[in-house]
Design a protein around this motif. Sequence first.
Motif, PDB file in Angstrom:
ATOM      1  N   GLU A  89       1.916  36.167  37.125  1.00 54.87           N
ATOM      2  CA  GLU A  89       3.223  36.119  36.375  1.00 54.87           C
ATOM      3  C   GLU A  89       3.770  34.736  36.624  1.00 54.87           C
ATOM      4  N   ASN A  90       4.486  34.017  35.720  1.00 57.38           N
ATOM      5  CA  ASN A  90       4.894  32.819  35.906  1.00 57.38           C
ATOM      6  C   ASN A  90       6.652  33.063  36.183  1.00 57.38           C
ATOM      7  N   LEU A  91       6.923  32.496  37.291  1.00 55.79           N
ATOM      8  CA  LEU A  91       8.212  32.674  37.682  1.00 55.79           C
ATOM      9  C   LEU A  91       9.188  31.540  37.535  1.00 55.79           C
ATOM     10  N   ARG A  92       8.697  30.762  36.635  1.00 53.35           N
ATOM     11  CA  ARG A  92       9.624  29.645  36.614  1.00 53.35           C
ATOM     12  C   ARG A  92      10.853  29.952  35.933  1.00 53.35           C
ATOM     13  N   LEU A  93      11.082  30.764  35.034  1.00 51.81           N
ATOM     14  CA  LEU A  93      12.487  30.821  34.474  1.00 51.81           C
ATOM     15  C   LEU A  93      13.317  31.746  35.717  1.00 51.81           C
ATOM     16  N   HIS A  94      12.543  32.576  36.272  1.00 51.30           N
ATOM     17  CA  HIS A  94      13.605  33.252  37.335  1.00 51.30           C
ATOM     18  C   HIS A  94      13.985  32.244  38.455  1.00 51.30           C
ATOM     19  N   TYR A  95      13.219  31.214  38.568  1.00 53.35           N
ATOM     20  CA  TYR A  95      13.504  30.182  39.737  1.00 53.35           C
ATOM     21  C   TYR A  95      14.747  29.387  38.996  1.00 53.35           C
ATOM     22  N   VAL A  96      14.803  29.149  37.826  1.00 59.78           N
ATOM     23  CA  VAL A  96      15.969  28.523  37.135  1.00 59.78           C
ATOM     24  C   VAL A  96      17.290  29.135  37.422  1.00 59.78           C
ATOM     25  N   ALA A  97      17.325  30.492  37.314  1.00 60.82           N
ATOM     26  CA  ALA A  97      18.454  31.147  37.742  1.00 60.82           C
ATOM     27  C   ALA A  97      18.592  31.189  39.310  1.00 60.82           C
ATOM     28  N   THR A  98      17.537  31.265  39.781  1.00 54.86           N
ATOM     29  CA  THR A  98      17.724  31.304  41.401  1.00 54.86           C
ATOM     30  C   THR A  98      18.269  30.056  42.066  1.00 54.86           C
ATOM     31  N   LEU A  99      17.963  28.897  41.670  1.00 53.36           N
ATOM     32  CA  LEU A  99      18.252  27.659  41.850  1.00 53.36           C
ATOM     33  C   LEU A  99      19.815  27.511  41.422  1.00 53.36           C
ATOM     34  N   ASP A 100      20.192  27.897  40.386  1.00 49.19           N
ATOM     35  CA  ASP A 100      21.697  27.730  39.974  1.00 49.19           C
ATOM     36  C   ASP A 100      22.406  28.655  40.850  1.00 49.19           C
ATOM     37  N   ARG A 101      21.979  29.897  41.556  1.00 48.14           N
ATOM     38  CA  ARG A 101      22.839  30.482  42.461  1.00 48.14           C
ATOM     39  C   ARG A 101      22.733  29.782  43.624  1.00 48.14           C
ATOM     40  N   TRP A 102      21.712  29.144  44.076  1.00 46.34           N
ATOM     41  CA  TRP A 102      21.523  28.603  45.432  1.00 46.34           C
ATOM     42  C   TRP A 102      22.544  27.008  45.189  1.00 46.34           C
ATOM     43  N   ARG A 103      22.579  26.760  44.341  1.00 47.81           N
ATOM     44  CA  ARG A 103      23.468  25.519  44.113  1.00 47.81           C
ATOM     45  C   ARG A 103      24.821  25.538  44.186  1.00 47.81           C
ATOM     46  N   SER A 104      25.240  26.770  43.481  1.00 51.42           N
ATOM     47  CA  SER A 104      26.610  27.380  43.539  1.00 51.42           C
ATOM     48  C   SER A 104      27.144  27.623  44.982  1.00 51.42           C
ATOM     49  N   ARG A 105      26.240  28.247  45.746  1.00 50.81           N
ATOM     50  CA  ARG A 105      26.656  28.936  47.063  1.00 50.81           C
ATOM     51  C   ARG A 105      26.566  27.671  47.954  1.00 50.81           C
ATOM     52  N   PHE A 106      25.593  26.474  47.827  1.00 55.17           N
ATOM     53  CA  PHE A 106      25.654  25.418  48.365  1.00 55.17           C
ATOM     54  C   PHE A 106      26.940  24.568  48.018  1.00 55.17           C
ATOM     55  N   GLU A 107      27.244  24.356  47.234  1.00 56.22           N
ATOM     56  CA  GLU A 107      28.443  23.676  46.775  1.00 56.22           C
ATOM     57  C   GLU A 107      29.922  24.244  47.342  1.00 56.22           C
ATOM     58  N   SER A 108      29.806  25.448  47.361  1.00 57.20           N
ATOM     59  CA  SER A 108      30.824  26.043  48.088  1.00 57.20           C
ATOM     60  C   SER A 108      30.984  25.783  49.581  1.00 57.20           C
ATOM     61  N   SER A 109      29.834  25.693  50.241  1.00 62.41           N
ATOM     62  CA  SER A 109      29.981  25.222  51.655  1.00 62.41           C
ATOM     63  C   SER A 109      29.528  23.749  51.807  1.00 62.41           C
ATOM     64  N   ALA A 110      29.450  23.072  50.746  1.00 66.05           N
ATOM     65  CA  ALA A 110      29.135  21.597  51.210  1.00 66.05           C
ATOM     66  C   ALA A 110      29.953  20.843  52.078  1.00 66.05           C
ATOM     67  N   GLY A 111      31.248  21.187  52.235  1.00 67.83           N
ATOM     68  CA  GLY A 111      31.969  20.632  53.237  1.00 67.83           C
ATOM     69  C   GLY A 111      31.804  20.937  54.641  1.00 67.83           C
ATOM     70  N   ASP A 112      31.230  22.299  54.859  1.00 66.34           N
ATOM     71  CA  ASP A 112      30.661  22.737  56.071  1.00 66.34           C
ATOM     72  C   ASP A 112      29.456  22.094  56.478  1.00 66.34           C
ATOM     73  N   VAL A 113      28.481  21.959  55.593  1.00 64.28           N
ATOM     74  CA  VAL A 113      27.323  21.278  55.595  1.00 64.28           C
ATOM     75  C   VAL A 113      27.344  19.835  56.102  1.00 64.28           C
ATOM     76  N   ALA A 114      28.322  19.295  55.547  1.00 64.17           N
ATOM     77  CA  ALA A 114      28.501  17.703  55.686  1.00 64.17           C
ATOM     78  C   ALA A 114      29.178  17.590  57.211  1.00 64.17           C
ATOM     79  N   THR A 115      29.779  18.624  57.742  1.00 64.76           N
ATOM     80  CA  THR A 115      30.253  18.487  59.249  1.00 64.76           C
ATOM     81  C   THR A 115      29.206  18.907  60.086  1.00 64.76           C
ATOM     82  N   MET A 116      28.288  19.787  59.641  1.00 61.24           N
ATOM     83  CA  MET A 116      27.173  19.924  60.505  1.00 61.24           C
ATOM     84  C   MET A 116      26.236  18.830  60.475  1.00 61.24           C
ATOM     85  N   PHE A 117      25.732  18.265  59.475  1.00 66.18           N
ATOM     86  CA  PHE A 117      24.890  17.115  59.030  1.00 66.18           C
ATOM     87  C   PHE A 117      25.790  15.896  58.958  1.00 66.18           C
ATOM     88  N   ASP A 118      25.820  15.326  57.699  1.00 66.83           N
ATOM     89  CA  ASP A 118      26.214  14.459  57.109  1.00 66.83           C
ATOM     90  C   ASP A 118      26.511  14.204  55.551  1.00 66.83           C
TER      91      ASP A 118
END
Length: 86
Positions: free
Chosen positions: A13-42
């Motif tokens: 099974e090609n999971l390519r389109l599933h990963y489009v949706a997965t990465l969209d959710r990961w990006r959303s979650r990352f953006e909501s925590s980007a400030g905390d991540v910048a504090t932890m790293f840069d």
Amino acid sequence: MLAPWDLSVTDVENLRLHYVATLDRWRSRFESSAGDVATMFDDTFVRAWRLYLAGSQAAFVTGSMQLFQVVFARGGSNGIPWTRVG
């Protein structure tokens, strides 16, 4: 290649389109925590991770990146589902 281990491929099974949706959710979650991540790293890390997630999503959308799930079974096994939905 599979014969020495008595394996056969039962599904691919090609999971390519599933990963489009997965990465969209990961990006959303990352953006909501980007400030905390910048504090932890840069800010450079935040920009690099943002580019990685967006670039990966774009590669899956365009088909230049693929991801396959391959299911194997022992050669004599017939106990496999007829469909993926069940």
